[in-house]
Design a protein around this motif. Sequence first.
Motif, PDB file in Angstrom:
ATOM      1  N   GLN B 109       7.899  21.933 -38.752  1.00 20.66           N
ATOM      2  CA  GLN B 109       7.047  21.686 -39.919  1.00 20.66           C
ATOM      3  C   GLN B 109       6.411  20.293 -39.799  1.00 20.66           C
ATOM      4  O   GLN B 109       5.218  20.154 -39.605  1.00 20.66           O
ATOM      5  CB  GLN B 109       7.855  21.819 -41.212  1.00 20.66           C
ATOM      6  N   MET B 110       7.225  19.255 -39.933  1.00 16.64           N
ATOM      7  CA  MET B 110       6.716  17.883 -39.942  1.00 16.64           C
ATOM      8  C   MET B 110       5.846  17.581 -38.717  1.00 16.64           C
ATOM      9  O   MET B 110       4.750  17.043 -38.838  1.00 16.64           O
ATOM     10  CB  MET B 110       7.923  16.935 -39.973  1.00 16.64           C
ATOM     11  N   ALA B 111       6.319  17.937 -37.553  1.00 16.98           N
ATOM     12  CA  ALA B 111       5.609  17.573 -36.321  1.00 16.98           C
ATOM     13  C   ALA B 111       4.365  18.425 -36.093  1.00 16.98           C
ATOM     14  O   ALA B 111       3.426  17.987 -35.440  1.00 16.98           O
ATOM     15  CB  ALA B 111       6.555  17.704 -35.118  1.00 16.98           C
ATOM     16  N   LYS B 112       4.372  19.641 -36.626  1.00 18.43           N
ATOM     17  CA  LYS B 112       3.318  20.591 -36.227  1.00 18.43           C
ATOM     18  C   LYS B 112       2.235  20.823 -37.266  1.00 18.43           C
ATOM     19  O   LYS B 112       1.174  21.357 -36.946  1.00 18.43           O
ATOM     20  CB  LYS B 112       3.952  21.943 -35.859  1.00 18.43           C
ATOM     21  N   MET B 113       2.534  20.473 -38.527  1.00 14.76           N
ATOM     22  CA  MET B 113       1.599  20.900 -39.578  1.00 14.76           C
ATOM     23  C   MET B 113       0.179  20.394 -39.378  1.00 14.76           C
ATOM     24  O   MET B 113      -0.782  21.143 -39.485  1.00 14.76           O
ATOM     25  CB  MET B 113       2.118  20.481 -40.954  1.00 14.76           C
ATOM     26  N   ARG B 114       0.048  19.100 -39.106  1.00 21.23           N
ATOM     27  CA  ARG B 114      -1.309  18.564 -38.973  1.00 21.23           C
ATOM     28  C   ARG B 114      -2.078  19.325 -37.893  1.00 21.23           C
ATOM     29  O   ARG B 114      -3.228  19.741 -38.091  1.00 21.23           O
ATOM     30  CB  ARG B 114      -1.280  17.072 -38.637  1.00 21.23           C
ATOM     31  N   TYR B 115      -1.419  19.532 -36.774  1.00 17.97           N
ATOM     32  CA  TYR B 115      -2.092  20.163 -35.636  1.00 17.97           C
ATOM     33  C   TYR B 115      -2.380  21.643 -35.906  1.00 17.97           C
ATOM     34  O   TYR B 115      -3.512  22.107 -35.744  1.00 17.97           O
ATOM     35  CB  TYR B 115      -1.214  20.014 -34.394  1.00 17.97           C
ATOM     36  N   MET B 116      -1.339  22.357 -36.334  1.00 16.64           N
ATOM     37  CA  MET B 116      -1.505  23.804 -36.564  1.00 16.64           C
ATOM     38  C   MET B 116      -2.574  24.098 -37.595  1.00 16.64           C
ATOM     39  O   MET B 116      -3.200  25.147 -37.561  1.00 16.64           O
ATOM     40  CB  MET B 116      -0.196  24.414 -37.089  1.00 16.64           C
TER      41      MET B 116
END
Lengths: 348, 335
Positions: B109-116
């Motif tokens: 969640q934290m690491a991927k949200m911006r990118y996804m």
Amino acid sequence: MADYDLQSEAGRRDALRRMVTIRAFDEEAGDRFADGEIPGFVHLYIGEEAVGVGTCAALEPDDYIASTHRGHGHCIAKGLDPKYMMAELYGKADGYCNGKGGSMHIADVDEGMLGANGIVGAGPPMATGAALSIDYQDRDQVAVGFLGDGAVAQGQVHEAVNIAATWDLPAIFVIENNHYGEGTPVEKQHNVDTLSDTAQAYDIPGVTVDGMDVTAVEEAVAKARERARAGDGPSIVEAETYRYRGHYEGDEEPYRDDAEIERWKARDPIETFKDRLIDRGELTEDEFDDLQAEVEAEIDAAVEFALEADDPTPEQAYEDMFAEMPPEIDRFATAARTDGGESGGDRR
Amino acid sequence: MTALADTELETETEELTVREAIRQAMREELRRDEDVFLIGEDIGVFGGVLEVTGDLYEEFGPERIKDTPISEAGFMGAATGAAATGTRPVVELMFSDFAGVAMEQIMNQMAKMRYMFGGKAEMPVTVRTTEGGGMGAASQHSGTIHSWIAHFPGLHAVAPGTPAAAKGLTKAAIRSDDPVFVFENKMIYEQKGQVPTDEDFTIPLGEAAVEREGEDVTVVATQRLVGESLQTAEGMADDVDVEVIDPRSLYPLDTETIVESVRKTGRLIVADESPLSYGTHAEIIARVQEEAFFSLDAPIQRVGTPDTHMPFSPPLEQEVLPTGEDVRNAIGRVT
């Protein structure tokens, strides 16, 4: 942003249209996936339309929702545009996530849509977090976390509901009980017969409603919203529903038979709501046919848009990792394989 | 590159411990920005299990210093959701070993949200956590996991070795619009040093500090091993001129400062408490060989924890913990 409710004739018609739109979108997505045009996986919402639409009808436009892997219906119910959704499914630059998310990660945070989510049970912690922001900044909103019946068994769901309940956060947890966690029936995944009974563990309201009835869902969520806004904390709303298609497209469904599917289809959420509106004199069959034709044209246009939209550029693979691009990634971003890889030889 | 002697200490300073420096950083950022709040286990009245949040509760109260249930996945997820919706949470994860409980929220969640989401989510969240052996806390409270986080795309990782770095990095982390993990070695909380008093003092992510200039060998050391390497360097000063660099930020990493140093000295020791295999040491060494292979005059040396967990018994713990003595031996092998 969706602004509709079931209290007015126009609102009811809007809700019906949204359910029809969800179904048309997902039928089209299923067909295009089968044709090989859409990559990855798709999880279709067909049969469950009343849950997403009933929930969002009870919300205000700037409320948040956190969705699941089966998120197309939530997106449309919340007011996202099928055109940009379809472009996302096709992996195009004009999609909601510029093609970086696909079916399982459609999001538009500014519109209150905190994302479909590929991790079962990840929506409730996100909703608790949004509710925490709302509470911290004293904003007049609520946050809904959708979860499937399978997710009720996830540890992080328990933690999220417990925190929201302990802190009286303005959250609502909507369990979409479609009776199967992937291919395993709900009764083989939980010791309780009624999933909303889990609310007792948190000393919060828990109700189970007919998830094939958009009005029943809307009433339950409206009540939960009222409680949340009064500062009394979260609620659990379980909506009993059914997915007509497999867990994902291509699922051979060895775990159920056609007779069961037909029993549920007899209670179809669109048909029953349409019939009710006709009985009330708010709609005619002809008007419904027109509505369906309009929706089909809208979905056709969405597919057309998606097909014609540009692919993302290779450089976009490196964008949006961080607010500020670190040198570790910049070295690739400035030498993307725009020529099919020929120039890439000296950078990796 | 930032040489402490050249710039940061020209401003007014005061002597603080690492613990006080981190607390001061949080106090200043809580005062500066109302959207900032702290969230974690026993950080309020209790003051934090290692007393880092201390008296912040007295000034800011329960709304801004939020004690959570013992639910690492729950509060890491809540912080992630909160960061995406307009606030700036600062999480205390009591021991870095507990990241295992919360890893789903961190990595998916934290690491991927911006990118996804194609840039459609902000993620201004800071996670402070303690690392390291040395106090008999045994395997589940002594881990050094920063290589996991620095390895995982979408997360920043910083690991201060001095009070000044602790303050400047904590403030930079809280001001960052990206997820930043601050890895605090628990054995240096009492270490003292000069810290700038300027409330706008921050250390940008990705800037190393040359803590000691030298000509013969470069020691890149982190956390507790910064101080121990500096002591070692002083002790060997008659025989060998050691340069000590604290990278401070592990991701992004200031490759340039390290490479410049190695071009000058031709020798490199990497000293970091994380387990030796597949981690921080390997990354730094890989970058140096990419940029400065032909400047090397000797094989690069690693000082770290052999690939064991942290044992409980003090003699066993002392056996596996990397120390300044190990740095001295490594220098001896290449000079």
